[in-house]
Design a protein around this motif. Sequence first.
Motif, mmCIF file in Angstrom:
data_model
loop_
_atom_site.group_PDB
_atom_site.id
_atom_site.type_symbol
_atom_site.label_atom_id
_atom_site.label_comp_id
_atom_site.label_asym_id
_atom_site.label_seq_id
_atom_site.Cartn_x
_atom_site.Cartn_y
_atom_site.Cartn_z
ATOM 1 N N TRP A 53 0.843 -1.194 0.000
ATOM 2 C CA TRP A 53 0.000 0.000 0.000
ATOM 3 C C TRP A 53 0.877 1.242 0.000
ATOM 4 C CZ3 TRP A 53 -5.101 -0.110 -0.818
ATOM 5 C CH2 TRP A 53 -5.751 -1.337 -0.691
ATOM 6 N N ASP A 54 0.435 2.247 -0.738
ATOM 7 C CA ASP A 54 1.227 3.471 -0.923
ATOM 8 C C ASP A 54 0.286 4.678 -0.944
ATOM 9 O OD1 ASP A 54 3.446 5.084 -1.360
ATOM 10 O OD2 ASP A 54 3.910 4.278 -3.333
ATOM 11 N N VAL A 55 0.865 5.864 -1.084
ATOM 12 C CA VAL A 55 0.077 7.088 -1.190
ATOM 13 C C VAL A 55 -0.870 6.981 -2.385
ATOM 14 C CG1 VAL A 55 1.795 8.549 -0.063
ATOM 15 C CG2 VAL A 55 1.840 8.279 -2.562
ATOM 16 N N SER A 56 -1.762 7.922 -2.513
ATOM 17 C CA SER A 56 -2.790 7.878 -3.554
ATOM 18 C C SER A 56 -2.192 7.709 -4.943
ATOM 19 C CB SER A 56 -3.634 9.152 -3.506
ATOM 20 O OG SER A 56 -4.143 9.378 -2.206
ATOM 21 N N ALA A 57 -1.183 8.496 -5.257
ATOM 22 C CA ALA A 57 -0.504 8.400 -6.560
ATOM 23 C C ALA A 57 0.880 9.005 -6.418
ATOM 24 C CB ALA A 57 -1.293 9.129 -7.636
ATOM 25 N N ARG A 58 1.792 8.533 -7.268
ATOM 26 C CA ARG A 58 3.166 9.062 -7.232
ATOM 27 C C ARG A 58 3.836 8.834 -8.572
ATOM 28 N NH1 ARG A 58 6.676 5.557 -3.162
ATOM 29 N NH2 ARG A 58 7.890 7.380 -3.504
ATOM 30 N N THR A 59 4.829 9.677 -8.859
ATOM 31 C CA THR A 59 5.562 9.550 -10.111
ATOM 32 C C THR A 59 6.868 10.312 -10.004
ATOM 33 O OG1 THR A 59 5.339 9.673 -12.524
ATOM 34 C CG2 THR A 59 4.595 11.590 -11.281
ATOM 35 N N HIS A 60 7.664 10.179 -11.042
ATOM 36 C CA HIS A 60 8.857 10.998 -11.226
ATOM 37 C C HIS A 60 8.570 11.893 -12.428
ATOM 38 C CE1 HIS A 60 10.501 7.567 -8.986
ATOM 39 N NE2 HIS A 60 11.393 8.420 -8.536
ATOM 40 N N PRO A 61 8.831 13.186 -12.333
ATOM 41 C CA PRO A 61 8.606 14.058 -13.499
ATOM 42 C C PRO A 61 9.484 13.647 -14.675
ATOM 43 C CG PRO A 61 8.946 15.366 -11.514
ATOM 44 C CD PRO A 61 9.294 13.949 -11.170
ATOM 45 N N HIS A 62 8.929 13.779 -15.858
ATOM 46 C CA HIS A 62 9.713 13.545 -17.079
ATOM 47 C C HIS A 62 10.631 14.743 -17.311
ATOM 48 C CE1 HIS A 62 6.239 10.833 -18.679
ATOM 49 N NE2 HIS A 62 6.961 10.227 -17.770
ATOM 50 N N VAL A 63 11.614 14.599 -18.167
ATOM 51 C CA VAL A 63 12.530 15.689 -18.489
ATOM 52 C C VAL A 63 11.720 16.889 -18.997
ATOM 53 C CG1 VAL A 63 14.419 16.417 -19.989
ATOM 54 C CG2 VAL A 63 14.409 14.110 -19.024
ATOM 55 N N GLY A 64 11.923 18.035 -18.384
ATOM 56 C CA GLY A 64 11.248 19.262 -18.788
ATOM 57 C C GLY A 64 9.820 19.398 -18.293
ATOM 58 N N GLU A 65 9.322 18.432 -17.544
ATOM 59 C CA GLU A 65 7.936 18.461 -17.048
ATOM 60 C C GLU A 65 7.900 19.099 -15.657
ATOM 61 O OE1 GLU A 65 4.373 15.186 -16.970
ATOM 62 O OE2 GLU A 65 6.273 14.577 -16.057
ATOM 63 N N SER A 66 6.964 19.980 -15.414
ATOM 64 C CA SER A 66 6.814 20.582 -14.089
ATOM 65 C C SER A 66 6.248 19.542 -13.122
ATOM 66 C CB SER A 66 5.876 21.788 -14.149
ATOM 67 O OG SER A 66 4.534 21.362 -14.332
ATOM 68 N N THR A 67 6.430 19.787 -11.837
ATOM 69 C CA THR A 67 5.885 18.861 -10.845
ATOM 70 C C THR A 67 4.351 18.858 -10.916
ATOM 71 O OG1 THR A 67 6.037 20.568 -9.127
ATOM 72 C CG2 THR A 67 7.856 18.989 -9.272
ATOM 73 N N TYR A 68 3.745 20.007 -11.158
ATOM 74 C CA TYR A 68 2.281 20.081 -11.274
ATOM 75 C C TYR A 68 1.804 19.241 -12.464
ATOM 76 C CZ TYR A 68 -2.444 21.936 -11.423
ATOM 77 O OH TYR A 68 -3.816 22.049 -11.417
ATOM 78 N N SER A 69 2.437 19.397 -13.613
ATOM 79 C CA SER A 69 2.057 18.614 -14.795
ATOM 80 C C SER A 69 2.266 17.122 -14.559
ATOM 81 C CB SER A 69 2.858 19.062 -16.014
ATOM 82 O OG SER A 69 2.508 20.378 -16.376
ATOM 83 N N ALA A 70 3.329 16.771 -13.856
ATOM 84 C CA ALA A 70 3.579 15.360 -13.541
ATOM 85 C C ALA A 70 2.467 14.811 -12.648
ATOM 86 C CB ALA A 70 4.938 15.199 -12.876
#
Length: 161
Positions: A53-70
């Motif tokens: 079990w983990d937080v609701s969702a998670r990711t690593h931003p892609h190159v050039g992607e803002s944290t909000y967009s990620a």
Amino acid sequence: MDDDNRPLAVLSKDTVHRQLLRHRSVQILIFNPEKKIYLQKRNNMMQFFPGRWDVSARTHPHVGESTYSAAIRTLREELNLKTDNLVRVRELEACPATGFEQITIFSISKNVQPITPNPDNVSEGYYYSREELTCLIKEFRELLTPNLVTLWEAGLLSDGG
């Protein structure tokens, strides 16, 4: 990433994790109107912490992607959730407890939209009350990702606006 969160190089996620290098991650906490937090159970085929079990969702931003967009991207990809209600909660500095991730945390309060987990990443999900989450942390820690425990210990999982 350097100590000031500036990119130094583009490397694979595997390399970054294996070499314990500083890098960015984005995590989203989703709360329903009853202030319960949605947790996802990671697919058993995931490389890191499968079936936990983990937080609701998670990711690593892609190159050039803002944290909000990620964050918007991962909500759509992992949970089939579209929203413009993301609120930036805070950042956690990269350190051993965060797996050397510079974590940007976003939240959604009072979510009433249906969540449909993508089985490629998420096997299931459930909204947990504060009491249920506390029980999970204290009694079933081995079923949780270390990241989830770290955020709980930092007092970040019981808000919900």
